[in-house]
Design an enzyme around this catalytic site. Structure first.
Site, PDB file in Angstrom:
ATOM      1  N   TRP A   1      -2.400   1.552  -4.338  1.00  0.00           N
ATOM      2  CA  TRP A   1      -1.122   1.650  -5.052  1.00  0.00           C
ATOM      3  C   TRP A   1      -0.539   3.046  -4.818  1.00  0.00           C
ATOM      4  O   TRP A   1      -1.251   4.054  -4.945  1.00  0.00           O
ATOM      5  CB  TRP A   1      -1.368   1.408  -6.544  1.00  0.00           C
ATOM      6  CG  TRP A   1      -0.162   1.529  -7.423  1.00  0.00           C
ATOM      7  CD1 TRP A   1       1.057   0.971  -7.217  1.00  0.00           C
ATOM      8  CD2 TRP A   1      -0.083   2.247  -8.662  1.00  0.00           C
ATOM      9  NE1 TRP A   1       1.895   1.295  -8.257  1.00  0.00           N
ATOM     10  CE2 TRP A   1       1.226   2.071  -9.151  1.00  0.00           C
ATOM     11  CE3 TRP A   1      -0.982   3.015  -9.394  1.00  0.00           C
ATOM     12  CZ2 TRP A   1       1.648   2.644 -10.349  1.00  0.00           C
ATOM     13  CZ3 TRP A   1      -0.570   3.576 -10.579  1.00  0.00           C
ATOM     14  CH2 TRP A   1       0.741   3.394 -11.052  1.00  0.00           C
TER      15      TRP A   1
ATOM     16  N   ASP B   1      -9.090   0.119 -12.091  1.00  0.00           N
ATOM     17  CA  ASP B   1      -7.676  -0.033 -12.422  1.00  0.00           C
ATOM     18  C   ASP B   1      -7.408  -1.539 -12.476  1.00  0.00           C
ATOM     19  O   ASP B   1      -7.583  -2.239 -11.471  1.00  0.00           O
ATOM     20  CB  ASP B   1      -6.806   0.645 -11.358  1.00  0.00           C
ATOM     21  CG  ASP B   1      -5.345   0.695 -11.780  1.00  0.00           C
ATOM     22  OD1 ASP B   1      -5.002   0.102 -12.823  1.00  0.00           O
ATOM     23  OD2 ASP B   1      -4.540   1.322 -11.058  1.00  0.00           O
TER      24      ASP B   1
ATOM     25  N   LYS C   1       2.270  -6.828 -16.196  1.00  0.00           N
ATOM     26  CA  LYS C   1       2.456  -8.032 -15.380  1.00  0.00           C
ATOM     27  C   LYS C   1       2.035  -9.287 -16.130  1.00  0.00           C
ATOM     28  O   LYS C   1       2.732 -10.289 -16.098  1.00  0.00           O
ATOM     29  CB  LYS C   1       1.641  -7.949 -14.092  1.00  0.00           C
ATOM     30  CG  LYS C   1       1.429  -6.569 -13.543  1.00  0.00           C
ATOM     31  CD  LYS C   1       2.562  -6.106 -12.689  1.00  0.00           C
ATOM     32  CE  LYS C   1       2.313  -4.676 -12.240  1.00  0.00           C
ATOM     33  NZ  LYS C   1       3.340  -4.171 -11.375  1.00  0.00           N
TER      34      LYS C   1
HETATM   35  C1  LMR Z   1       4.142  -2.153  -7.715  1.00  0.00           C
HETATM   36  O1  LMR Z   1       3.241  -1.684  -7.009  1.00  0.00           O
HETATM   37  O2  LMR Z   1       5.118  -2.742  -7.238  1.00  0.00           O
HETATM   38  C2  LMR Z   1       4.071  -2.029  -9.204  1.00  0.00           C
HETATM   39  O3  LMR Z   1       2.794  -1.649  -9.605  1.00  0.00           O
HETATM   40  C3  LMR Z   1       5.138  -1.188  -9.749  1.00  0.00           C
HETATM   41  C4  LMR Z   1       4.841   0.278  -9.683  1.00  0.00           C
HETATM   42  O4  LMR Z   1       4.905   0.913 -10.725  1.00  0.00           O
HETATM   43  O5  LMR Z   1       4.566   0.807  -8.609  1.00  0.00           O
END
Ligand code: LMR
Length: 425
Positions: free
Chosen positions: A143, A224, A260
């Site tokens: 992420w 996470d 989510k």
């Molecule tokens: C994403 O990766 O699209 C989501 O987790 C939103 C974010 O906050 O990055």
């Protein structure tokens, strides 16, 4: 006598560099500004219904009515650690109501600003108190926000291989080797399920192997969990890796998001959990465990107070209303199945369409991957062309948010992919 505008500033304009725009939120803004009727938003990971619209879960609407109609509802501050009826159920949801960590009172849960706030609070806690190897290892790719959150608090950020470009699946050998080679007592960040951005998760057997390696190296797992219920549609199954590590007696941290799975994106409901290792002969006595828990809890409260004072109430109240009512809980599970089921349907449809078009390459990974995202394997140039020629918005690493596809735009998208794969490397 004139005074130069900046004479009292320690930040003359020339030493603060321009930061790049956040890739995901920048993409969202670009999509909104695009006036094409054909535009397709596959950027940010937020659920959309079959009409491409945000979906307020029916169970959330019910909870909101209950809260609205309750004459005792007010807008007072929450305690520093948050709404207890929320954090207690959040812990049960992630660890299982019969978890040994809960039975032994070895877990602490603190409400945070969604999953991001939980990762941040955990990072701060590690930065202040962790005496092991102050490097955090996370998957490559991961992420987009992990690197900056851990980097901002001064932890050394490292990566382990994760995605095998050839198979578009897990590079398990690379992952294991890197975690094995990391200095002992490193922090290992693991996506509990529905890995972002790849949609590729270890199997149950692979999680067990990973646990053995982490144990042998004395690493600290930091999970996470942003997509519980989104990967398989089954809450317990999606928490399986965390529950296994807890059963194995790990000390660990968990960042939990309700953005989510409740569709509460902007309400910022989440929790950070710390689990102390079980009482062990010669190590921690029962009093020792209770003492550890009390000390960790007190320090997390200090960090929370200095960062945000106390967490926001609304999202936690909504989630708590559902989590504490068996009938609403069952309805929530149904809503989750609706979301995960629609995404699975879109995966099947996209694969079938690309295969029917004879689009060069293999497309089985679209249905092999799970959760909100698919890592398509499209190159940056192909992603760029999809945007300029077809008004399709996705992150440049080739990730698509599957929830952005629906029966109205999937043909258009499949044809667009077919075209760019044929024309662009
Ligand atoms: C994403 O990766 O699209 C989501 O987790 C939103 C974010 O906050 O990055």
């Amino acid at each position: 006598m004139s005074t130069p505008a900046n004479s009292f500033s320690c930040f003359p304009a020339d030493i603060v560099p321009q930061a790049p725009e956040d890739p995901l939120f920048g993409l969202m803004a670009a999509y909104r500004a695009d006036e094409s009727p054909d535009k397709v938003d596959l950027g940010i990971g937020a659920y959309r219904d079959n009409n491409g619209k945000p979906w307020v879960l029916p169970v959330v609407k019910k909870a909101e009515t209950i809260i609205h109609d309750d004459p005792n509802t007010n807008h007072e501050y929450l305690p520093i650690a948050g709404l207890t009826t929320f954090t207690t159920k959040a812990a049960e949801l992630i660890f299982g109501a019969d978890s040994p960590a809960l039975a032994d009172k070895r877990a602490i849960s603190i409400q945070t600003i969604s999953g991001t706030g939980a990762v941040h609070l955990g990072a701060l806690f590690l930065a202040k108190f962790y005496t092991g190897n102050r490097s955090i290892y996370f998957s490559n790719p991961t992420w987009a926000n992990h690197g900056q959150i851990f980097g901002n608090v001064g932890l050394h950020t490292m990566t382990y291989p994760y995605f095998d470009k050839q198979s578009r699946g897990l590079d398990f050998e690379g992952m294991k080797a890197a975690i094995q080679a990391a200095p002992t007592h490193s922090v290992i960040l693991l996506h509990a399920c529905a890995h972002n951005p790849t949609g590729v998760d270890p199997t149950e057997a692979q999680w067990k192997e990973l646990a053995t390696i982490l144990r042998s190296r004395g690493h600290l797992p930091f999970f996470d969990c942003a997509y519980q219920g989104f990967a398989s549609g089954d809450l317990a199954r999606d928490a399986g890796a965390i529950r296994y590590f807890v059963e194995q007696g790990f000390e660990l941290l968990v960042a939990q998001s309700f953005a989510k799975n409740f569709g509460l994106y902007g309400e910022r409901a989440g929790a950070l959990h710390y689990v102390a290792p079980p009482q062990q002969e010669g190590r921690l006595t029962a009093e020792g465990v209770a003492d550890t828990i009390s000390r960790v809890k007190s320090q997390l409260a200090v960090l929370q107070r200095s960062e945000i004072s106390n967490p926001p109430i609304y999202g936690a109240r909504v989630a708590s209303t559902v989590l504490n009512d068996p009938a609403l809980f069952a309805e929530w599970e149904e809503n989750l199945r609706t979301m995960s089921g629609r995404i699975i349907g879109m995966r099947k449809a996209l694969r079938e369409k690309l295969e029917a078009l004879g689009t060069p390459g293999t497309w089985n990974h679209i249905t092999d991957q799970i959760g909100m995202f698919s890592f398509t394997g499209l190159s940056e140039a192909q992603v760029q062309k999809l945007r300029t020629d077809f008004h399709v918005y996705m992150t440049k690493n080739g990730r698509i948010s599957m929830a952005g596809l629906n029966t109205n735009n999937i043909d258009y998208f499949a044809k667009a992919v077919d075209s760019v794969v044929r024309s662009t490397q």
